[in-house]
Structures are given as structure tokens and as C-alpha cells.
Motif scaffolding. Structure first.
Motif, mmCIF file in Angstrom:
data_model
loop_
_atom_site.group_PDB
_atom_site.id
_atom_site.type_symbol
_atom_site.label_atom_id
_atom_site.label_comp_id
_atom_site.label_asym_id
_atom_site.label_seq_id
_atom_site.Cartn_x
_atom_site.Cartn_y
_atom_site.Cartn_z
ATOM 1 N N ILE A 84 0.822 -1.205 0.000
ATOM 2 C CA ILE A 84 0.000 0.000 0.000
ATOM 3 C C ILE A 84 0.858 1.258 0.000
ATOM 4 O O ILE A 84 0.466 2.290 -0.549
ATOM 5 C CB ILE A 84 -1.010 -0.006 1.167
ATOM 6 N N LEU A 85 2.054 1.202 0.575
ATOM 7 C CA LEU A 85 2.945 2.361 0.516
ATOM 8 C C LEU A 85 3.316 2.667 -0.931
ATOM 9 O O LEU A 85 3.373 3.831 -1.340
ATOM 10 C CB LEU A 85 4.200 2.121 1.351
ATOM 11 N N SER A 86 3.559 1.640 -1.713
ATOM 12 C CA SER A 86 3.850 1.828 -3.134
ATOM 13 C C SER A 86 2.705 2.550 -3.837
ATOM 14 O O SER A 86 2.917 3.493 -4.608
ATOM 15 C CB SER A 86 4.089 0.468 -3.793
ATOM 16 N N GLU A 87 1.475 2.129 -3.556
ATOM 17 C CA GLU A 87 0.321 2.763 -4.183
ATOM 18 C C GLU A 87 0.151 4.200 -3.695
ATOM 19 O O GLU A 87 -0.155 5.109 -4.472
ATOM 20 C CB GLU A 87 -0.945 1.956 -3.878
ATOM 21 N N ALA A 88 0.360 4.416 -2.398
ATOM 22 C CA ALA A 88 0.149 5.745 -1.823
ATOM 23 C C ALA A 88 1.152 6.765 -2.335
ATOM 24 O O ALA A 88 0.878 7.967 -2.324
ATOM 25 C CB ALA A 88 0.217 5.670 -0.297
ATOM 26 N N TRP A 89 2.325 6.295 -2.775
ATOM 27 C CA TRP A 89 3.330 7.210 -3.308
ATOM 28 C C TRP A 89 3.225 7.401 -4.820
ATOM 29 O O TRP A 89 4.054 8.065 -5.434
ATOM 30 C CB TRP A 89 4.735 6.744 -2.915
ATOM 31 N N ASP A 90 2.179 6.825 -5.425
ATOM 32 C CA ASP A 90 1.901 7.154 -6.824
ATOM 33 C C ASP A 90 1.482 8.620 -6.914
ATOM 34 O O ASP A 90 0.875 9.168 -5.972
ATOM 35 C CB ASP A 90 0.781 6.258 -7.358
ATOM 36 N N ASP A 91 1.788 9.269 -8.016
ATOM 37 C CA ASP A 91 1.491 10.699 -8.158
ATOM 38 C C ASP A 91 0.022 11.008 -7.906
ATOM 39 O O ASP A 91 -0.315 12.058 -7.340
ATOM 40 C CB ASP A 91 1.878 11.187 -9.561
ATOM 41 N N SER A 92 -0.867 10.089 -8.297
ATOM 42 C CA SER A 92 -2.304 10.362 -8.179
ATOM 43 C C SER A 92 -2.804 10.292 -6.739
ATOM 44 O O SER A 92 -3.900 10.775 -6.445
ATOM 45 C CB SER A 92 -3.101 9.373 -9.040
ATOM 46 N N LEU A 93 -2.025 9.693 -5.834
ATOM 47 C CA LEU A 93 -2.477 9.522 -4.450
ATOM 48 C C LEU A 93 -1.566 10.196 -3.425
ATOM 49 O O LEU A 93 -1.873 10.180 -2.236
ATOM 50 C CB LEU A 93 -2.565 8.024 -4.104
ATOM 51 N N ARG A 94 -0.490 10.804 -3.874
ATOM 52 C CA ARG A 94 0.511 11.302 -2.929
ATOM 53 C C ARG A 94 -0.057 12.373 -1.999
ATOM 54 O O ARG A 94 0.411 12.538 -0.872
ATOM 55 C CB ARG A 94 1.730 11.835 -3.687
ATOM 56 N N ASP A 95 -1.069 13.080 -2.442
ATOM 57 C CA ASP A 95 -1.655 14.130 -1.594
ATOM 58 C C ASP A 95 -2.855 13.641 -0.793
ATOM 59 O O ASP A 95 -3.474 14.422 -0.065
ATOM 60 C CB ASP A 95 -2.075 15.327 -2.462
ATOM 61 N N SER A 96 -3.198 12.361 -0.905
ATOM 62 C CA SER A 96 -4.338 11.834 -0.161
ATOM 63 C C SER A 96 -3.983 11.697 1.313
ATOM 64 O O SER A 96 -2.955 11.112 1.651
ATOM 65 C CB SER A 96 -4.759 10.467 -0.710
ATOM 66 N N PRO A 97 -4.816 12.217 2.224
ATOM 67 C CA PRO A 97 -4.491 12.130 3.647
ATOM 68 C C PRO A 97 -4.431 10.705 4.188
ATOM 69 O O PRO A 97 -3.661 10.415 5.100
ATOM 70 C CB PRO A 97 -5.627 12.914 4.322
ATOM 71 N N SER A 98 -5.252 9.799 3.634
ATOM 72 C CA SER A 98 -5.244 8.418 4.118
ATOM 73 C C SER A 98 -5.568 7.465 2.975
ATOM 74 O O SER A 98 -6.493 7.694 2.199
ATOM 75 C CB SER A 98 -6.251 8.230 5.258
ATOM 76 N N VAL A 99 -4.756 6.413 2.878
ATOM 77 C CA VAL A 99 -4.951 5.387 1.850
ATOM 78 C C VAL A 99 -4.944 4.035 2.555
ATOM 79 O O VAL A 99 -4.014 3.721 3.302
ATOM 80 C CB VAL A 99 -3.839 5.420 0.781
#
Length: 303
Positions: free
Chosen positions: A110-125
Motif C-alpha cells: 500500500i505504501l507503493s500505491e500511496a506514493w503514486d502521483d495520483s495519491l501522494r496528496d491523499s491524507p489516508s490510503v
């Protein structure tokens, strides 16, 4: 450079990533299952090799199918006997003379997904793995949340909610979990649970792949079962989302490739949330099998 190792029961995948998070090196190595010193040597030699090739002192992260005990640093790893009870992180740090980050492989996914450009600004993944088992991970503002005992996100070992139990009908199966308990979510809403519930309801075994193939072929018995399973999954996820309220949910594992889930779940889950709540965005994992090694490398992007 960021070095990631995705450690599995048969292979170790290595990746080196530059400061733009672009992968610049890839290797796969056999996992030494029994001999701890050999395992240390495999990891250390790979790090030393790429330090020389890339002319750097790489930052090292490992993703493992297990957990590091907080109080003494020893490992609990189900399928790599040589690592059990060992202080792997400390021993690698001594050998490599640098810090080493270590996390559960679901958290790396999930860290890999959260650091994708489309999710990097999401407060919680939140990451949910619908594979052979069922597990997850939590990333808050770009950082894995592991909890006091490094078991945050081990939602596969929550018990079935009562409304899900009622949904199973008059003769609900009480499946045994690998953790030693009964009634764990992992035993029901994983890929293995998908198959076991089909067999329980219809008296014959079909693999998850076969069930999905028959669904798309228009088999009415299988269509009825799939809709039953999706409702069960919606009930369970509704309970999980009520507790954690994630902004975005990413699904991984074999069942995450079943497109019917993305069509049906958002509407169905809403019925099991508080009246003021909306279902979070649910999306398919972008990085698939490479997510583990990316996430392991990105452990060193965290504070």
C-alpha cells in the motif's frame, strides 16, 4: 538511491530507485529458507554490489511476509523458517553499517500505491489484499501506520461481524483460520474463502478463476453466488470503513482483478455505513506484482 527487497517464500525481488523514484535496477534471487547466515549474505552482497555499480550508499528497505516484534526486534515469519526469532534488522544494520527499514509486505504494497502521483496528496490510503488470504495496510500522509505491535492493518484476523454472519444463512460454515482462531474474515472474503463458500453452498469445488469465468459465461447458479459473495464483502468492508474512514481504498490480490467488484461495491457498502458517511473511492492497484519491491524501497522516504 533507494534499495527495496520484496522477500517471499521462493524468491527475493530487488529493485533500486533513483531520487525521481524511477527504477534503475532489477534482480531476482532465490530465498534461503532455512539458513539465516545465508539469508544475511544474500541481502548484504546485493546491497554491496549495487553500491559499487551505482557509486552510492543505498538506503535499504525490506518487505517480509511477517512481523517484527516491537519489544525485542525478533521476527515472526510463517513461510521462511530461518528468519523466525531472529533480529534481522539489527543484524543487517551491523553488516551493512547503515540503517535498514523493515515492514510487513502488505504495508509495502500500500505504501507503493500511496506514493503514486495520483495519491501522494491523499491524507489516508487503505490497502486491501484480496488474494489467497485477506489483509491490509494503512498509510497516513505518506507514512505507514504499523501500530503498537506492528499489526495495524491485519484486518483479516478480525472476526465476522454479526450482520455478515446472519447473511451466511441458516447453516453458516465455521472455518478454521491459520492463526488458530475460527470465524476470521480471512477465511471468508479472501480468494480461498470465495472458493470455500462456493463449495459449502453448492457441494462442489470450483477455483476462483473458474467461478469468475462461469459468471461471465452467464451461469445463473454462479451469478447468484457471486452476488451473494459481493454482499458479504460489502457488509465486512462497511464495518472496516466505519472504523477507519479512509479517503481512498486500493484493492490488490487475485480477486482485485474481478471488475464486477468495482461496479457493485460502492453502492452496496453505503448501506452498511453511518447515514452521514459516503463510501471511499475504491480503485484497483496500479503496480501489481512490483508493488512490494517499490514499497520496500520507499520505506526510506518516510520520516
Amino acid at each position: 538511491m533507494y534499495y527495496g527487497f520484496d522477500v517471499g517464500g521462493t524468491k527475493i525481488e530487488f529493485g533500486a530507485f533513483d531520487k525521481t523514484l524511477t527504477r534503475v535496477a532489477t534482480e531476482r534471487l532465490a530465498t534461503p529458507l532455512q539458513h539465516y547466515d545465508q539469508f544475511i549474505a544474500v541481502i548484504a552482497e546485493q546491497v554491496e554490489k549495487y553500491d559499487e555499480i551505482l557509486n552510492c550508499v543505498g538506503l535499504v528497505g525490506l518487505g517480509l511476509p511477517g512481523t517484527e516484534r516491537v519489544d525485542d526486534g525478533t521476527l515472526m515469519v510463517a513461510n521462511i523458517p530461518g528468519l523466525n526469532g531472529r533480529r534481522l534488522r539489527q543484524d543487517l544494520e551491523t553488516r551493512l553499517q547503515r540503517p535498514v527499514r523493515l515492514e510487513n509486505d502488505a504495508n509495502c504494497f500500500i505504501l507503493s500505491e500511496a506514493w503514486d502521483d495520483s495519491l501522494r496528496d491523499s491524507p489516508s490510503v487503505m490497502g486491501l489484499i484480496l488474494g489467497t488470504g485477506f489483509g491490509g495496510g494503512l498509510v497516513y500522509r505518506g507514512e505507514v501506520f504499523s501500530g503498537r505491535n506492528h499489526v495495524a492493518g491485519e484486518i483479516g484476523h478480525m472476526r465476522m461481524p454479526v450482520d455478515a454472519w446472519f447473511w451466511l444463512g441458516d447453516n453458516p460454515p465455521l472455518f478454521q483460520c491459520g492463526c488458530g482462531q475460527q470465524g476470521c474474515l480471512e477465511s471468508y472474503i479472501s480468494g480461498r474463502g470465495f472458493e470455500a463458500l462456493y463449495q459449502h453452498r453448492h457441494g462442489q469445488f470450483k477455483s476462483a478463476v473458474e467461478i469468475i469465468e462461469h459468471f461471465y459465461a452467464g451461469d445463473t447458479t454462479v451469478i447468484e453466488f457471486v452476488e451473494f459473495f459481493i454482499e458479504l464483502l460489502a457488509i465486512c468492508l462497511g464495518n472496516i470503513f466505519t472504523a477507519h474512514d479512509p479517503h481512498t481504498v486500493v484493492l490488490g490480490g487475485g480477486l482485485s482483478n474481478f471488475e464486477r467488484l468495482y461496479q457493485a461495491l460502492p453502492q452496496r457498502i453505503t448501506r452498511y455505513l453511518l447515514p452521514i458517511a459516503q463510501c471511499p473511492e475504491i480503485r484497483k492497484a496500479k503496480y501489481g506484482a512490483t508493488g512490494g519491491v517499490r514499497g520496500a524501497a520507499f520505506l526510506n522516504l518516510q520520516p
